[in-house]
Design a protein around this motif. Structure first.
Motif, mmCIF file in Angstrom:
data_model
loop_
_atom_site.group_PDB
_atom_site.id
_atom_site.type_symbol
_atom_site.label_atom_id
_atom_site.label_comp_id
_atom_site.label_asym_id
_atom_site.label_seq_id
_atom_site.Cartn_x
_atom_site.Cartn_y
_atom_site.Cartn_z
ATOM 1 N N ALA A 1 0.836 -1.194 0.000
ATOM 2 C CA ALA A 1 0.000 0.000 0.000
ATOM 3 C C ALA A 1 0.871 1.245 0.000
ATOM 4 C CB ALA A 1 -0.913 -0.001 1.223
ATOM 5 N N ALA A 2 0.450 2.262 -0.762
ATOM 6 C CA ALA A 2 1.247 3.481 -0.867
ATOM 7 C C ALA A 2 0.349 4.664 -1.167
ATOM 8 C CB ALA A 2 2.308 3.339 -1.959
ATOM 9 N N LEU A 3 0.744 5.806 -0.650
ATOM 10 C CA LEU A 3 0.076 7.067 -0.971
ATOM 11 C C LEU A 3 1.095 8.176 -0.754
ATOM 12 C CD1 LEU A 3 -2.450 8.622 -1.792
ATOM 13 C CD2 LEU A 3 -3.118 8.708 0.618
ATOM 14 N N GLU A 4 1.509 8.836 -1.837
ATOM 15 C CA GLU A 4 2.548 9.855 -1.719
ATOM 16 C C GLU A 4 2.455 10.854 -2.860
ATOM 17 O OE1 GLU A 4 5.846 7.042 -1.959
ATOM 18 O OE2 GLU A 4 6.405 7.966 -3.854
ATOM 19 N N ARG A 5 2.950 12.056 -2.587
ATOM 20 C CA ARG A 5 3.030 13.069 -3.619
ATOM 21 C C ARG A 5 4.399 12.981 -4.280
ATOM 22 N NH1 ARG A 5 -0.177 17.121 -4.803
ATOM 23 N NH2 ARG A 5 -1.261 17.062 -2.794
ATOM 24 N N ALA A 6 4.409 12.908 -5.614
ATOM 25 C CA ALA A 6 5.658 12.823 -6.371
ATOM 26 C C ALA A 6 6.289 14.210 -6.490
ATOM 27 C CB ALA A 6 5.378 12.247 -7.755
ATOM 28 N N PRO A 7 7.592 14.264 -6.811
ATOM 29 C CA PRO A 7 8.249 15.558 -6.978
ATOM 30 C C PRO A 7 7.584 16.442 -8.028
ATOM 31 C CG PRO A 7 9.884 13.821 -6.798
ATOM 32 C CD PRO A 7 8.557 13.152 -6.871
ATOM 33 N N SER A 8 6.929 15.824 -9.026
ATOM 34 C CA SER A 8 6.266 16.597 -10.075
ATOM 35 C C SER A 8 4.995 17.276 -9.586
ATOM 36 C CB SER A 8 5.925 15.685 -11.251
ATOM 37 O OG SER A 8 5.001 14.680 -10.831
ATOM 38 N N GLY A 9 4.507 16.855 -8.415
ATOM 39 C CA GLY A 9 3.279 17.414 -7.869
ATOM 40 C C GLY A 9 2.089 16.484 -7.949
ATOM 41 N N GLY A 10 2.177 15.450 -8.799
ATOM 42 C CA GLY A 10 1.102 14.472 -8.887
ATOM 43 C C GLY A 10 1.145 13.504 -7.718
ATOM 44 N N VAL A 11 0.173 12.595 -7.676
ATOM 45 C CA VAL A 11 0.032 11.653 -6.565
ATOM 46 C C VAL A 11 0.147 10.225 -7.079
ATOM 47 C CG1 VAL A 11 -1.541 10.775 -4.795
ATOM 48 C CG2 VAL A 11 -1.403 13.234 -5.227
ATOM 49 N N TYR A 12 0.924 9.406 -6.357
ATOM 50 C CA TYR A 12 0.997 7.973 -6.626
ATOM 51 C C TYR A 12 0.276 7.245 -5.504
ATOM 52 C CZ TYR A 12 2.817 3.216 -6.428
ATOM 53 O OH TYR A 12 2.917 1.848 -6.337
ATOM 54 N N ALA A 13 -0.592 6.280 -5.871
ATOM 55 C CA ALA A 13 -1.352 5.530 -4.880
ATOM 56 C C ALA A 13 -1.393 4.056 -5.245
ATOM 57 C CB ALA A 13 -2.774 6.078 -4.768
ATOM 58 N N ASN A 14 -1.379 3.215 -4.223
ATOM 59 C CA ASN A 14 -1.495 1.770 -4.375
ATOM 60 C C ASN A 14 -2.390 1.281 -3.249
ATOM 61 O OD1 ASN A 14 -0.984 -1.109 -4.237
ATOM 62 N ND2 ASN A 14 0.819 -0.778 -5.507
ATOM 63 N N ALA A 15 -3.450 0.555 -3.590
ATOM 64 C CA ALA A 15 -4.425 0.127 -2.583
ATOM 65 C C ALA A 15 -3.921 -1.000 -1.702
ATOM 66 C CB ALA A 15 -5.726 -0.304 -3.263
ATOM 67 N N GLY A 16 -2.783 -1.628 -2.050
ATOM 68 C CA GLY A 16 -2.278 -2.736 -1.256
ATOM 69 C C GLY A 16 -3.013 -4.034 -1.546
ATOM 70 N N SER A 17 -2.737 -5.055 -0.740
ATOM 71 C CA SER A 17 -3.322 -6.383 -0.941
ATOM 72 C C SER A 17 -4.112 -6.803 0.285
ATOM 73 C CB SER A 17 -2.217 -7.411 -1.204
ATOM 74 O OG SER A 17 -2.736 -8.734 -1.149
ATOM 75 N N TRP A 18 -5.302 -7.349 0.048
ATOM 76 C CA TRP A 18 -6.115 -7.836 1.166
ATOM 77 C C TRP A 18 -5.558 -9.121 1.759
ATOM 78 C CZ3 TRP A 18 -11.833 -6.638 2.066
ATOM 79 C CH2 TRP A 18 -12.080 -5.292 1.812
ATOM 80 N N LEU A 19 -4.535 -9.713 1.148
ATOM 81 C CA LEU A 19 -3.856 -10.839 1.772
ATOM 82 C C LEU A 19 -3.110 -10.393 3.018
ATOM 83 C CD1 LEU A 19 -2.383 -12.629 -1.378
ATOM 84 C CD2 LEU A 19 -4.369 -13.329 -0.022
ATOM 85 N N ASP A 20 -2.757 -9.114 3.074
ATOM 86 C CA ASP A 20 -2.035 -8.565 4.229
ATOM 87 C C ASP A 20 -2.972 -7.812 5.168
ATOM 88 O OD1 ASP A 20 0.510 -9.428 3.237
ATOM 89 O OD2 ASP A 20 0.428 -7.776 1.812
ATOM 90 N N ALA A 21 -3.790 -6.913 4.613
ATOM 91 C CA ALA A 21 -4.739 -6.115 5.393
ATOM 92 C C ALA A 21 -5.800 -5.588 4.440
ATOM 93 C CB ALA A 21 -4.022 -4.953 6.095
ATOM 94 N N PRO A 22 -7.048 -5.448 4.894
ATOM 95 C CA PRO A 22 -8.133 -5.006 4.001
ATOM 96 C C PRO A 22 -8.091 -3.497 3.763
ATOM 97 C CG PRO A 22 -9.002 -5.364 6.199
ATOM 98 C CD PRO A 22 -7.551 -5.786 6.243
ATOM 99 N N THR A 23 -7.118 -3.049 2.979
ATOM 100 C CA THR A 23 -6.968 -1.625 2.713
ATOM 101 C C THR A 23 -7.566 -1.264 1.361
ATOM 102 O OG1 THR A 23 -4.733 -2.073 1.863
ATOM 103 C CG2 THR A 23 -4.923 -1.320 4.146
ATOM 104 N N PHE A 24 -7.980 -0.015 1.243
ATOM 105 C CA PHE A 24 -8.556 0.474 -0.013
ATOM 106 C C PHE A 24 -8.298 1.963 -0.121
ATOM 107 C CE2 PHE A 24 -11.839 0.795 3.214
ATOM 108 C CZ PHE A 24 -12.466 2.010 2.969
ATOM 109 N N LEU A 25 -8.440 2.472 -1.339
ATOM 110 C CA LEU A 25 -8.333 3.906 -1.584
ATOM 111 C C LEU A 25 -9.732 4.488 -1.698
ATOM 112 C CD1 LEU A 25 -5.585 3.830 -4.366
ATOM 113 C CD2 LEU A 25 -5.224 4.367 -1.951
#
Length: 261
Positions: free
Chosen positions: A204-228
């Motif tokens: 899972a990831a959520l971060e602002r890139a140097p360009s100003g845009g956003v990168y996101a990854n919802a992760g895997s429910w095999l580890d934890a039930p995360t979502f965006l």
């Protein structure tokens, strides 16, 4: 344009995931259905550990989830399914049968007001994935799919699930760093992009890139039930706790320079 709020899940690997993972997912889908068509669900690949459609047969693992997705679609909430490397052989059963919008390859459009690029993420790392890209081109070729369809479904399922164990039980060896670099490069190369969403790494990831845009990854429910959860104002990383809102783990505001506390 897919309406707000947009919920993003992926890498659940039904058929290999423990039963409690599917029970949690069904609860999540029921909570979304109770919103009565408010918003959008985006499934970013590998919902199933294996999916293939014969003329009259589909895998039975995850059939309860597929029925729940059909009910969600019937309730008025659009469901976009971007294929992963485990479920890239979908078709009529997902589209006409369940009412999903099934898409293979990168998807570009507007999610909850964000100009977005969505892709599962397999094969995107230039060096690490070069051998896999050659294999992928063979596996996804129409002739390969036609030959695989000649196998009895029980045999074909054993072959497919036996070869997929490594990618469903382990996080990316680089901790997701490779896809993070790819996302940052995509955002830098296209100033019109505001958001890039990948899956596949199980990180899972959520971060602002140097360009100003956003990168996101919802992760895997095999580890934890995360979502965006996306709204026009922000992107949030949340954990399913029994309600559609869940527990907020992190968030990035559209105009902020840093993640919210």
């Amino acid at each position: 344009m897919l309406p707000s709020p947009t919920y993003v899940i992926g890498d659940i690997h039904l058929g290999a995931a423990p039963p409690e993972v599917e029970r949690a997912l069904l609860g999540f889908l029921r909570a979304l259905r109770e919103r009565r068509g408010d918003g959008t669900l985006l499934v970013n690949g590998d919902l199933f550990d294996f999916w293939f459609e014969w003329r009259t047969v589909i895998p039975r693992s995850g059939y309860r989830t597929l029925a729940a997705l059909a009910e969600l679609s019937e309730s008025g909430m659009p469901v976009l399914f971007v294929a992963g490397n485990h479920d890239c052989w979908g078709g009529d059963a997902l589209e006409r049968g369940a009412g999903l919008r099934y898409h293979v390859g990168p998807w570009r459009g507007t999610l909850a007001g964000w100009r977005s690029l969505v892709e599962h993420g397999d094969g995107l790392r230039k060096q690490e994935d070069r051998r896999y890209r050659r294999l992928r081109s063979v596996l996804r070729h129409p002739l390969s799919a036609r030959a695989f369809r000649l196998l009895h479904p029980d045999l074909a399922s054993r072959v497919a699930t036996g070869s997929s164990e490594a990618s469903r039980t382990h996080r990316a060896r680089d901790g997701g760093a490779g896809l993070r670099r790819v996302a940052h490069d995509a955002l830098a190369a296209d100033p019109s992009l505001e958001l890039v969403i990948y899956g596949h790494s199980h990180v899972a990831a959520l971060e602002r890139a140097p360009s100003g845009g956003v990168y996101a990854n919802a992760g895997s429910w095999l580890d934890a039930p995360t979502f965006l959860r996306l709204t026009p104002e922000r992107v949030e990383l949340r954990r399913w706790t029994g309600s559609a809102e869940g527990e907020r783990l992190d968030a990035i505001d559209r105009g902020a320079e840093k993640a919210l506390a």
